[in-house]
Design a protein around this motif. Structure first.
Motif, PDB file in Angstrom:
ATOM      1  N   ALA A 102       0.810  -1.233   0.000  1.00  0.00           N
ATOM      2  CA  ALA A 102      -0.156  -0.021  -0.101  1.00  0.00           C
ATOM      3  C   ALA A 102       0.918   1.190   0.017  1.00  0.00           C
ATOM      4  CB  ALA A 102      -0.788  -0.055   1.370  1.00  0.00           C
ATOM      5  N   ASP A 103       2.106   1.309   0.780  1.00  0.00           N
ATOM      6  CA  ASP A 103       2.777   2.432   0.730  1.00  0.00           C
ATOM      7  C   ASP A 103       3.528   2.552  -0.452  1.00  0.00           C
ATOM      8  OD1 ASP A 103       1.917   2.962   3.316  1.00  0.00           O
ATOM      9  OD2 ASP A 103       3.539   2.104   4.436  1.00  0.00           O
ATOM     10  N   ILE A 104       3.722   1.467  -1.148  1.00  0.00           N
ATOM     11  CA  ILE A 104       4.600   1.868  -2.555  1.00  0.00           C
ATOM     12  C   ILE A 104       3.646   2.374  -3.549  1.00  0.00           C
ATOM     13  CG2 ILE A 104       5.666   0.565  -4.364  1.00  0.00           C
ATOM     14  CD1 ILE A 104       6.942  -1.419  -2.354  1.00  0.00           C
ATOM     15  N   LEU A 105       2.405   1.422  -3.369  1.00  0.00           N
ATOM     16  CA  LEU A 105       1.453   2.080  -4.571  1.00  0.00           C
ATOM     17  C   LEU A 105       1.100   3.470  -4.339  1.00  0.00           C
ATOM     18  CD1 LEU A 105      -1.055  -1.159  -4.580  1.00  0.00           C
ATOM     19  CD2 LEU A 105       0.779  -0.300  -6.097  1.00  0.00           C
ATOM     20  N   THR A 106       1.082   3.951  -3.057  1.00  0.00           N
ATOM     21  CA  THR A 106       0.426   5.337  -3.171  1.00  0.00           C
ATOM     22  C   THR A 106       1.757   6.245  -2.843  1.00  0.00           C
ATOM     23  OG1 THR A 106       0.755   5.047  -0.486  1.00  0.00           O
ATOM     24  CG2 THR A 106      -1.601   4.724  -1.710  1.00  0.00           C
ATOM     25  N   THR A 107       2.973   5.904  -3.224  1.00  0.00           N
ATOM     26  CA  THR A 107       4.305   6.531  -3.324  1.00  0.00           C
ATOM     27  C   THR A 107       4.722   7.146  -2.053  1.00  0.00           C
ATOM     28  OG1 THR A 107       3.362   8.698  -4.088  1.00  0.00           O
ATOM     29  CG2 THR A 107       4.034   6.965  -5.498  1.00  0.00           C
ATOM     30  N   ARG A 108       4.159   6.502  -0.880  1.00  0.00           N
ATOM     31  CA  ARG A 108       4.817   7.042   0.502  1.00  0.00           C
ATOM     32  C   ARG A 108       6.051   6.377   0.644  1.00  0.00           C
ATOM     33  NH1 ARG A 108      -0.664   6.756   2.330  1.00  0.00           N
ATOM     34  NH2 ARG A 108      -0.577   4.395   2.692  1.00  0.00           N
ATOM     35  N   LEU A 109       6.380   5.210  -0.076  1.00  0.00           N
ATOM     36  CA  LEU A 109       7.595   4.853  -0.259  1.00  0.00           C
ATOM     37  C   LEU A 109       7.890   5.170  -1.789  1.00  0.00           C
ATOM     38  CD1 LEU A 109       7.556   1.500   1.779  1.00  0.00           C
ATOM     39  CD2 LEU A 109       8.755   3.444   2.397  1.00  0.00           C
ATOM     40  N   GLU A 110       8.781   6.030  -1.943  1.00  0.00           N
ATOM     41  CA  GLU A 110       8.809   6.661  -3.636  1.00  0.00           C
ATOM     42  C   GLU A 110       9.663   5.665  -4.230  1.00  0.00           C
ATOM     43  OE1 GLU A 110      11.842   8.674  -0.851  1.00  0.00           O
ATOM     44  OE2 GLU A 110       9.804   8.081  -0.703  1.00  0.00           O
ATOM     45  N   PRO A 111       9.685   5.510  -5.486  1.00  0.00           N
ATOM     46  CA  PRO A 111      10.393   4.863  -6.527  1.00  0.00           C
ATOM     47  C   PRO A 111      11.714   4.969  -6.445  1.00  0.00           C
ATOM     48  CG  PRO A 111       8.626   5.875  -7.593  1.00  0.00           C
ATOM     49  CD  PRO A 111       8.372   6.339  -6.442  1.00  0.00           C
ATOM     50  N   GLY A 112      12.801   3.941  -6.380  1.00  0.00           N
ATOM     51  CA  GLY A 112      13.964   4.015  -6.154  1.00  0.00           C
ATOM     52  C   GLY A 112      14.497   4.296  -4.734  1.00  0.00           C
ATOM     53  N   ARG A 113      13.611   4.398  -3.698  1.00  0.00           N
ATOM     54  CA  ARG A 113      14.044   4.189  -2.304  1.00  0.00           C
ATOM     55  C   ARG A 113      14.601   3.021  -1.778  1.00  0.00           C
ATOM     56  NH1 ARG A 113      10.895   7.029   2.807  1.00  0.00           N
ATOM     57  NH2 ARG A 113      12.228   6.048   4.358  1.00  0.00           N
ATOM     58  N   LYS A 114      15.853   3.031  -1.255  1.00  0.00           N
ATOM     59  CA  LYS A 114      16.426   2.059  -0.494  1.00  0.00           C
ATOM     60  C   LYS A 114      15.476   1.543   0.524  1.00  0.00           C
ATOM     61  CE  LYS A 114      20.581   0.075   1.606  1.00  0.00           C
ATOM     62  NZ  LYS A 114      20.520  -1.129   0.829  1.00  0.00           N
ATOM     63  N   LEU A 115      15.278   0.390   0.685  1.00  0.00           N
ATOM     64  CA  LEU A 115      14.318  -0.002   1.819  1.00  0.00           C
ATOM     65  C   LEU A 115      15.394  -0.767   2.830  1.00  0.00           C
ATOM     66  CD1 LEU A 115      11.556  -1.774  -0.313  1.00  0.00           C
ATOM     67  CD2 LEU A 115      11.326   0.292   0.860  1.00  0.00           C
ATOM     68  N   GLN A 116      15.619   0.143   3.710  1.00  0.00           N
ATOM     69  CA  GLN A 116      16.578  -0.282   4.750  1.00  0.00           C
ATOM     70  C   GLN A 116      16.258  -1.072   5.869  1.00  0.00           C
ATOM     71  OE1 GLN A 116      17.902   3.690   5.738  1.00  0.00           O
ATOM     72  NE2 GLN A 116      19.895   3.448   4.619  1.00  0.00           N
ATOM     73  N   SER A 117      16.454  -2.244   6.254  1.00  0.00           N
ATOM     74  CA  SER A 117      15.926  -3.202   7.236  1.00  0.00           C
ATOM     75  C   SER A 117      15.576  -2.675   8.579  1.00  0.00           C
ATOM     76  CB  SER A 117      16.602  -4.448   7.441  1.00  0.00           C
ATOM     77  OG  SER A 117      16.848  -5.142   6.261  1.00  0.00           O
ATOM     78  N   ARG A 118      16.582  -1.759   8.966  1.00  0.00           N
ATOM     79  CA  ARG A 118      16.397  -1.235  10.531  1.00  0.00           C
ATOM     80  C   ARG A 118      15.049  -0.225  10.539  1.00  0.00           C
ATOM     81  NH1 ARG A 118      19.592  -0.811  14.761  1.00  0.00           N
ATOM     82  NH2 ARG A 118      21.332  -1.513  13.476  1.00  0.00           N
ATOM     83  N   PHE A 119      15.182   0.646   9.218  1.00  0.00           N
ATOM     84  CA  PHE A 119      14.111   1.542   9.167  1.00  0.00           C
ATOM     85  C   PHE A 119      12.760   0.943   8.978  1.00  0.00           C
ATOM     86  CE2 PHE A 119      11.104   3.591   6.171  1.00  0.00           C
ATOM     87  CZ  PHE A 119      10.788   4.471   6.938  1.00  0.00           C
ATOM     88  N   LEU A 120      12.673  -0.309   8.145  1.00  0.00           N
ATOM     89  CA  LEU A 120      11.260  -0.948   8.088  1.00  0.00           C
ATOM     90  C   LEU A 120      11.056  -1.522   9.289  1.00  0.00           C
ATOM     91  CD1 LEU A 120      11.888  -2.345   4.297  1.00  0.00           C
ATOM     92  CD2 LEU A 120      10.676  -0.371   5.007  1.00  0.00           C
ATOM     93  N   MET A 121      12.104  -2.416  10.026  1.00  0.00           N
ATOM     94  CA  MET A 121      11.483  -2.935  11.202  1.00  0.00           C
ATOM     95  C   MET A 121      11.075  -2.136  12.199  1.00  0.00           C
ATOM     96  SD  MET A 121      14.887  -5.590  11.111  1.00  0.00           S
ATOM     97  CE  MET A 121      14.647  -6.349  12.771  1.00  0.00           C
ATOM     98  N   GLU A 122      11.579  -0.885  12.334  1.00  0.00           N
ATOM     99  CA  GLU A 122      11.010  -0.023  13.095  1.00  0.00           C
ATOM    100  C   GLU A 122       9.777   0.682  13.049  1.00  0.00           C
ATOM    101  OE1 GLU A 122      13.941   2.924  13.757  1.00  0.00           O
ATOM    102  OE2 GLU A 122      15.460   1.385  15.158  1.00  0.00           O
TER     103      GLU A 122
END
Length: 232
Positions: A26-46
């Motif tokens: 959902a966050d990718i589709l709505t571009t809250r997680l924008e194209p090209g963004r690195k999905l860092q594990s620590r950030f996502l886990m938190e």
């Protein structure tokens, strides 16, 4: 962190991975997680209050659906957008939904036509923007919009085809969200939906398919003209 998300200890890993998958998507589709963004594990886990194992399962699933790209030794990234992909996805959607609409019309029943009228009525009564003067996306509109298009092709008799159509709709939704503020004042989508409906009810499959394909092509044209600035 979301207080509504169950704790990893209180949930089964597969169920939690599915929950995280849905939230990330959902966050990718709505571009809250924008194209090209690195999905860092620590950030996502938190951010999503999740452990590493269900997170990796969710990311691997999103990779197979081409929303995320995994790079060896570099981790995961939100997939970039491009004019080439926009053209390919639009062309493919026109092909497969054209076929699905023809089949639905061939299998038409009174119940299906009534469902289509109801879906269109709900769409027509739902404002596209939450504000009349400036654009503010209305999430309810997207739900009834997706329901109308799903009903159009829903009687095609092929679940695999419907699943593929849904995947294409998701991938193109991300492009639409990037350019929606520009597209909103430039389009009269309500009239386009009404014309498609009338052609279907008139049992004119050639016209209905043509109007549906033109509907998608107009959307792509607006996004295409705006994509250079968005990518810059």
């Amino acid at each position: 962190m979301s207080p509504d998300l169950p704790s990893p200890k209180a949930d089964q890993p597969a169920t939690l991975a599915t929950t995280i998958y849905a939230r990330l998507k959902a966050d990718i589709l709505t571009t809250r997680l924008e194209p090209g963004r690195k999905l860092q594990s620590r950030f996502l886990m938190e951010q999503y209050n999740v452990g590493q194992t269900p997170l990796r399962e969710a990311l691997n699933r999103l990779t197979t659906e081409e929303f995320v790209v995994g790079m060896e030794q570099r981790g995961f990234y939100v997939k970039e957008v491009s004019k080439e992909e926009l053209q390919e996805l639009t062309k493919t959607r026109c092909w497969v939904e054209g076929l699905a609409l023809r089949e639905s019309m061939q299998n038409a029943t009174q119940v299906w036509e009534e469902a289509l009228l109801v879906a269109h009525h709900r769409l027509d009564r739902t404002p596209r923007s939450l504000k009349p003067a400036t654009f503010e996306d209305n999430p309810d509109w997207e739900k009834v919009h997706r329901a109308f298009h799903a009903t159009l092709i829903g009687l095609c008799g092929s679940r695999p085809l419907l699943g593929f159509c849904e995947q294409l709709a998701d991938r193109l939704y991300r492009y639409r969200m990037m350019s929606i503020a520009k597209a909103y004042p430039a389009r009269k989508v309500g009239a386009e939906h009404s014309q498609i409906l009338q052609a279907v009810l008139a049992k004119d499959s050639e016209q209905a398919v043509l109007l549906l394909q033109q509907h998608y092509q107009r959307t792509a044209a607006v996004i295409y003209s705006d994509l250079d600035g968005l990518l810059a």
